[in-house]
Scaffold this motif. Structure first.
Motif, PDB file in Angstrom:
ATOM      1  N   ASP B 232      52.562  52.729 -16.296  1.00 67.88           N
ATOM      2  CA  ASP B 232      52.679  51.272 -16.268  1.00 67.88           C
ATOM      3  C   ASP B 232      52.843  50.832 -14.818  1.00 67.88           C
ATOM      4  N   ASN B 236      47.379  50.149 -14.855  1.00 66.65           N
ATOM      5  CA  ASN B 236      47.026  48.751 -15.067  1.00 66.65           C
ATOM      6  C   ASN B 236      47.362  47.869 -13.864  1.00 66.65           C
ATOM      7  N   GLN B 411      41.505  44.177 -16.626  1.00 68.81           N
ATOM      8  CA  GLN B 411      42.966  44.073 -16.659  1.00 68.81           C
ATOM      9  C   GLN B 411      43.477  44.150 -18.103  1.00 68.81           C
ATOM     10  N   ASP B 412      42.837  43.424 -19.011  1.00 71.90           N
ATOM     11  CA  ASP B 412      43.276  43.436 -20.412  1.00 71.90           C
ATOM     12  C   ASP B 412      43.107  44.817 -21.026  1.00 71.90           C
ATOM     13  N   ASN B 415      45.697  47.189 -19.668  1.00 70.46           N
ATOM     14  CA  ASN B 415      47.029  46.912 -20.229  1.00 70.46           C
ATOM     15  C   ASN B 415      47.152  47.542 -21.609  1.00 70.46           C
ATOM     16  N   GLN B 416      46.087  47.376 -22.397  1.00 66.77           N
ATOM     17  CA  GLN B 416      46.088  47.950 -23.739  1.00 66.77           C
ATOM     18  C   GLN B 416      46.190  49.475 -23.675  1.00 66.77           C
ATOM     19  N   LYS B 419      49.639  50.516 -22.978  1.00 68.35           N
ATOM     20  CA  LYS B 419      50.473  50.330 -24.163  1.00 68.35           C
ATOM     21  C   LYS B 419      50.247  51.475 -25.157  1.00 68.35           C
TER      22      LYS B 419
END
Lengths: 329, 426
Positions: B232, B236, B411-412, B415-416, B419
């Motif tokens: 993290d 990302n 970016q999205d 991020n996923q 996660k």
């Protein structure tokens, strides 16, 4: 048969007592099917049970094996997004494939049953794809679907439609898989055809005397008489849909963006790409339970819609039941 | 055709292993009876199994090297086992069944090192091997917890290939070392001509995230923290996302084309067809580009404005299985495989020895120079060496990269991926 056998056995081993001979005689049939039994135990039942055992282990091919109880099952349900994703893809595929498969196979069978000239040739032609191995089939479809050079897009371009890049388009790749899978419906078509041939002609005759048209005959005679065959094909279709792997592996590799990432493929990759044998075995057992449950549901529901000729008596019973309901309502 | 030859090869290997098994039995039987007859050399033959993932020309070279080794070591037979695409599966199965090849090509040391023989005691102080002659840094890729598990056999860095003819036709000057991504994108735009289905650049539909690390590092990002514990804020981060977004943007503005998807031509093939002007890869396709008659140039990777260019090394090494019963012989083979003589035979690999490079003046050749410049720029540690569960994390990261080339925002998607990967870092 038994008589002849006892004689030969007696001739061959005259010194056997009667009791021994009987016991020996009882074992011989098993001896004959032993190769099959052996194969079943060693290559089917054994691995089956063993896979249940290893589903409770963390079992990498290289490295230490640990017992983790229900750990594989727990992490599958709670924190593996790919598990749900692939399961969803397979459900979607099954929802499209199973009904279409039955409709197409039945449609072809009905056409073949019309007794037109050359129906033997058509029967062979429609069955032919089932003979081709899955790999060759995938190769053919990858050419058909190719975005730039595919024959499908060529035909579409003739009528002025710019076709998508079927296998690389997230919207179309699953549809492409369904269509490619439908191509192998030959054996199902044959089962339907056999079922159609088994429907007595006099039923149609009396129906037409009663004034039933072709459509009415289809729904009131063909479908009910064919319902046991439909049940059989429905169940095998569902199982086939859940096991779909070859095409995904060879045509799309599960892509694009996991749009065709079937559950079977997820299972396969866990085992043979990530070497998580225990986890993959747990995946497999979950699929087994799902297929079992679906089959059970279909069987349960079949009481309502499958009609066996020998069960004439049950129909009036049901009618009176529903009649009772209408009354009470 | 390739598949077919692989099949023939596998059948041959199978037949060969069956035959050697037979001769092995004979040996035992003869031994009991008495001395084997003088002419029967096979009774004393030691068979060394060598597994490779190469096919085609590279495989042929390896077989030639094996033959030379056999000639220099009478009574030795090197059985080259070409596993091709099935390499990983064959390896895993071999190790799992404690019947692995004696010597094998290897790159994924985090996964396999427990099954490999540590080579420190072999390599240190071996005059013949002369460790200092290797490009420094190559050994790092094969070292885990201070143990050396493989001897570097070949490597490549990644460069940009460009088609000089297309550049001339579009009146674009050839790229030079020190160029930036802005230069790259401007050139790509000028080199694109949709009416001729010609594009400036090709983006792979299926990217190996390993290869993208060079871009990410060049933009000051990384997939994972240096201690290998956090993703993290790394995977990302804005730097990482921007580097990967670059490919998505070029696809969107039409100056790049998606290649190598299912049923699509590979980028290499399109480049050979003269339909993409620039292509990014390692040394592998260079020979085939030349053979296809492309006037090809190479140049080092472009820089992000004001940031140093970083490269990533793809390395192959040779390892010895822990379960091997003839480790001494295996070591002799490895030493021969990385000797000057054998390195010169392996023209598809970049030489791992400084002395060979100097002798052949490879780093003077303008076509080869960028690979060595990029090697000097490759001092970051790849993510797979930093975290034992990288395989799992990479599964999510690959999905994110795939989403980007299909039009998602980097970016999205990243991020996923972070996660979805967190559970592997607990």
């Amino acid at each position: 048969m038994a008589q002849t056998y006892r004689q030969t056995a007696g001739n061959n081993a005259a010194s056997f007592t009667l009791g021994r001979r009987r016991r020996w005689g009882g074992a011989v049939p098993y001896l004959f099917i032993f190769p099959w039994i052996f194969g079943f135990l060693v290559f089917t039942l054994g691995p089956l049970l063993f896979s249940l055992v290893i589903s409770f282990f963390d079992w990498p091919i290289v490295g230490q094996v640990h017992f983790i109880g229900l750990g594989n099952y727990a992490s599958m349900f709670t924190d593996d997004p790919l598990f749900w994703k692939s399961f969803g893809v397979t459900l979607k595929f099954a929802a499209l494939f199973v009904p279409l498969n039955i409709v197409v196979a039945l449609g072809l069978a009905i056409l073949l049953n019309q007794g037109t000239r050359g129906s033997a040739i058509f029967r062979t032609a429609f069955y032919l794809p089932s003979v081709i191995s899955g790999v060759a089939l995938a190769m053919i479809w990858s050419w058909v679907y190719s975005g730039d050079y595919g024959i499908l897009n060529y035909f579409l371009s003739i009528i002025g439609v710019q076709g998508p890049d079927w296998l690389n388009d997230t919207k179309w790749s699953l549809v492409a898989m369904v269509v490619a899978s439908l191509w192998g419906q030959g054996s199902m078509m044959l089962v339907f055809l056999a079922g159609l041939k088994g429907i007595p002609k006099d039923l149609y005759e009396s129906a037409s005397i009663d004034g039933a048209g072709a459509i009415r005959q289809f729904f009131s005679v063909t479908i009910p008489m064919l319902s046991p065959t439909i049940l059989f094909n429905l169940i095998t279709s569902i199982i086939a849909a859940f096991q779909q792997l070859t095409l995904a592996l060879l045509l799309t590799g599960g892509g694009p963006m996991k749009a065709t990432y079937f559950y079977a493929m997820y299972m396969y990759e866990n085992a043979f790409k990530y070497y998580k044998m225990g986890y993959s075995a747990a995946n497999a057992w979950f699929m087994f339970l799902i297929v079992l449950a679906l089959t059970f549901l279909v069987f349960k529901s079949s009481e309502a819609w499958v009609f066996y000729e020998g069960e004439m008596k049950r129909k009036p019973q049901k009618k009176s039941k529903s009649g009772g309901k209408v009354k009470s309502a | 055709m390739k598949k077919k030859s692989t099949f023939i090869l596998l059948t041959t290997v199978m037949a060969m292993s069956a035959l050697t098994a037979c001769s092995g039995n004979n040996e035992g039987a003869n031994g009991n009876v008495g001395q084997p007859s003088g002419g029967n050399r096979s009774a004393e033959t030691k068979t060394l199994r060598f597994a490779t993932w190469d096919t085609g020309d590279a495989l042929k070279i390896e077989q030639d090297i094996a033959k030379k080794f056999e000639a220099a070591h009478p009574g030795t037979k090197v059985q080259v086992e070409a596993y091709a695409d099935g390499f990983d599966q064959k390896m895993a199965a071999g190790f799992g069944a404690t019947n692995p090849p004696d010597v094998m090509y290897m790159w994924d040391f985090p996964t396999y090192h427990r099954s490999l023989e540590p080579l420190n005691s072999y390599a240190d102080g071996d005059q013949e091997l002369n460790k200092d002659d290797f490009y420094s840094g190559l050994f790092n890729y094969a070292t885990i917890d201070g143990n050396l598990y493989g001897i570097p056999a070949g490597f490549t860095t990644r460069v940009v290939y460009y088609n000089k003819k297309l550049f001339d036709a579009a009146n674009v000057p050839y790229p030079k070392d020190g160029w930036t991504w802005d230069d790259f994108r401007n050139a790509a735009k000028k080199l694109t001509d949709p009416s001729k289905k010609q594009y400036g650049f090709g983006v792979r539909a299926e990217n190996d995230t390993y290869d993208l690390q060079g871009f990410v590092w060049s933009n000051g990002g990384s997939y994972i923290s240096a201690d290998g514990k956090t993703i993290d804020g790394f995977m990302n981060s804005k730097e990482t996302a921007d580097a990967i977004q670059l490919f998505g943007d070029m696809l969107k503005d039409g100056s790049a084309v998606l290649t190598g998807g299912k049923g699509q031509q590979s980028g290499e093939d399109i480049f050979k067809g003269g339909k993409i002007a620039m292509w990014e890869s390692g040394i592998w396709p260079l020979e085939s580009f030349k053979q296809a008659g492309i006037d090809v140039g190479t140049v080092e990777m472009p820089a992000f404005q004001g940031k140093p260019v970083k490269g990533v090394v793809a390395e192959s090494a040779l390892s010895i299985a822990k379960d091997s019963k003839q480790k001494e012989l295996a070591w002799e083979f490895i030493k021969y495989y990385v000797s000057n003589e054998a390195i010169k035979m392996r023209v598809a690999d970049l030489p791992v020895r400084v002395s060979v490079v100097n002798e052949l003046k490879k780093d003077q050749d303008p076509l080869y120079k960028p690979y060595y410049t990029m090697l000097e720029r490759s001092d970051n540690t790849p993510a797979f060496l930093l975290n034992a569960k990288w395989n799992e994390i990479n599964r999510q990261l690959s999905a994110a990269v795939e989403a980007v080339v299909h039009g998602s925002k980097a970016q999205d998607a990243l991020n996923q991926a972070v996660k979805d990967s967190e559970r592997y870092l607990k």
